[in-house]
Enzyme design. Structure first.
Site, PDB file in Angstrom:
ATOM      1  N   ARG A  96    -109.933  65.271  -7.957  1.00  0.00           N
ATOM      2  CA  ARG A  96    -108.999  65.363  -6.833  1.00  0.00           C
ATOM      3  C   ARG A  96    -107.773  64.488  -7.129  1.00  0.00           C
ATOM      4  NH1 ARG A  96    -112.471  66.517  -2.188  1.00  0.00           N
ATOM      5  NH2 ARG A  96    -114.084  67.915  -3.026  1.00  0.00           N
ATOM      6  N   ARG A 119    -119.601  58.362  -3.009  1.00  0.00           N
ATOM      7  CA  ARG A 119    -119.765  57.847  -1.653  1.00  0.00           C
ATOM      8  C   ARG A 119    -121.220  57.497  -1.361  1.00  0.00           C
ATOM      9  NH1 ARG A 119    -115.376  61.110   2.188  1.00  0.00           N
ATOM     10  NH2 ARG A 119    -113.580  60.609   0.871  1.00  0.00           N
ATOM     11  N   SER A 149    -120.429  67.264   4.112  1.00  0.00           N
ATOM     12  CA  SER A 149    -119.875  68.242   5.046  1.00  0.00           C
ATOM     13  C   SER A 149    -120.546  69.583   4.832  1.00  0.00           C
ATOM     14  CB  SER A 149    -118.360  68.379   4.880  1.00  0.00           C
ATOM     15  OG  SER A 149    -118.045  68.905   3.606  1.00  0.00           O
ATOM     16  N   GLU A 153    -117.137  59.610   6.141  1.00  0.00           N
ATOM     17  CA  GLU A 153    -117.689  60.913   5.740  1.00  0.00           C
ATOM     18  C   GLU A 153    -118.443  60.797   4.423  1.00  0.00           C
ATOM     19  OE1 GLU A 153    -116.262  65.146   3.864  1.00  0.00           O
ATOM     20  OE2 GLU A 153    -114.757  63.943   4.904  1.00  0.00           O
ATOM     21  N   ARG A 162    -112.597  56.936  -2.146  1.00  0.00           N
ATOM     22  CA  ARG A 162    -111.633  57.985  -2.496  1.00  0.00           C
ATOM     23  C   ARG A 162    -111.182  57.772  -3.931  1.00  0.00           C
ATOM     24  NH1 ARG A 162    -109.735  61.364   1.087  1.00  0.00           N
ATOM     25  NH2 ARG A 162    -110.016  59.975   2.868  1.00  0.00           N
TER      26      ARG A 162
END
Length: 425
Positions: A259, A391, A352, A349, A274
């Site tokens: 990303r 994470r 998901s 988070e 992140r």
């Protein structure tokens, strides 16, 4: 991508979806451009009809003068067809570009609002109460020699990192643990490519190019680094016609994820929360339209099973319409309690689950045939994060830190790490 045939009759519903999502897509322009495509197609059909009639007329006996006139008229009709074909192709390109900007519909139960307006649905576990001063994962990782962001920055740049020592075992254990659960749930395991063609990336709903993209593109190659195995698992079914008896399809993909994290900054994005590269085990499902909501709930239940096994307190939230990505009809996030996040800890988070209905399937041209054989229709596609390793490691280090400076390994990971604890050093 929405059904082009439904644009005019459902334009009000589509406009409302755009409003709730805070999307700037132009529904009226899409409707207008679709009408232009329809008109150009009608014009082409008529031009071809005239040309066919002219060709049939040329089969009868003609005088030399008539043959010459007939040939001239034939050339003119051929040029007319070519002009209309060019106009149709240009109109279709304008329409498809506008159609691609329209987001999916929104589930009626999705809350209104933006990033801060997600609705909490449930909780599991309790945030820990430490009888010592807890540290964040960066402090723990440095002390136990598990993480090295300085070396990552030197070799590659900011937000790149090295995992060391027992963190490597955790990385591998999380993959194996996730697969163990997903195999029990009937998923077919894959290790997917880390690259995909831009048309596959776009078909899934990611933007492969442009200033706002989260996707890395390779120079001198028509390929992109994937942001999720959702891209490569969905790409398996591009240009496919599936049998109803083959559905549902459940796939589990392990890949590296890349990303750009354009615009991501701030204290709450520090460390592993992140980063530019991480490993993820992804769930992907292909279903009949009538089965996708039940599959969405099943994917969420599997995610909860996984994080309960990791003994991480979490909450489930229903993401608000303004925070949904364009493909998602509805999205549930699992947010784990992270003691080092913000001042005094907060939810972050960690997983998901999205139901994208037929949005991705239309873009990828994936359909299925009903058992009665009377019609083909788009499948529904869903995705969910089994474990995103970066994470998950963050949460494990912070939640399971001990007073003596070590980190306890939850029971579910011990068979895959051979450890019950990391440290203390």
């Amino acid at each position: 991508m929405l059904d082009p045939r439904s644009l005019a009759e459902r334009s009000g519903e589509i406009a409302e979806s755009c409003r709730r999502r805070r999307s700037q897509a132009d529904v009226e322009a899409a409707v207008r451009l679709h009408a232009e495509v329809t008109a150009r197609q009608t014009e082409l059909n008529e031009a071809n009809r005239r040309r066919n009639e002219h060709q049939q007329a040329g089969k009868r006996a003609l005088s030399p003068e008539e043959r010459q006139a007939h040939a001239a008229e034939g050339r003119a009709l051929k040029e007319a067809v070519a002009r209309v074909e060019t106009d149709l192709a240009a109109a279709r390109a304008r329409f498809e570009a506008e159609l691609a900007r329209l987001p999916n519909f929104v589930h009626p139960d999705v809350p209104d609002g933006g990033e801060d307006d997600a609705r909490e649905l449930s909780r599991w576990g309790e945030p820990p109460r430490f009888d010592f001063e807890p540290q964040d994962h960066l402090q723990i990782g440095a002390r136990l020699e598990l993480l090295d962001f300085e070396a990552g920055a030197k070799v590659t740049g900011q937000k790149w990192y090295y995992l060391k020592n027992e963190a490597v075992l955790l990385e591998l254990a999380l993959q194996r643990y996730a697969l163990e659960v997903l195999l029990q749930e009937g998923f077919t395991p894959y290790v997917t490519p880390d690259l995909a063609r831009p048309e596959i990336v776009a078909g899934i709903g990611f933007n492969p190019r442009g200033a706002e993209t989260q996707i890395y593109s390779l120079a001198d190659a028509d390929l992109c680094l994937v942001g999720s195995a959702e891209i490569t698992l969905g790409g398996l079914y591009a240009d496919s016609l599936l049998a109803e008896a083959d559905l549902p399809i459940r796939a589990a993909g392990i890949s590296h994820c890349f990303r750009t994290e354009a615009g991501a900054a701030g204290r709450e994005s520090k460390g592993l929360y992140r980063v530019h590269q991480f490993t993820k085990t992804e769930m992907f499902a292909v279903t009949r339209p009538e089965d996708s909501e039940a599959m969405h709930q099943r994917i969420l239940a599997i995610e909860e099973r996984i994080f309960q096994g990791l003994e991480l307190p979490y909450r489930v939230v229903d993401i608000a319409a303004g925070d949904l990505g364009a493909p998602a009809y509805r999205k549930f996030d699992i947010e784990a309690w992270m003691p080092g996040r913000g001042a005094g800890g907060s939810w972050g988070e960690i997983s998901s689950a999205s139901n994208c209905t037929d949005y991705q399937a239309r873009r990828l041209r994936c359909r299925f045939r009903r058992k009665d054989g009377k019609r083909n229709e788009p499948v529904h596609m869903l995705n969910g994060t089994a474990i995103s390793n970066a994470r998950a490691i963050l949460a494990l280090l912070e939640i399971h830190q001990c007073a003596d400076g070590g980190v306890r390994i939850p029971e579910a990971l011990r068979p895959f790490t051979g450890l019950s604890k990391i440290g203390p050093r």
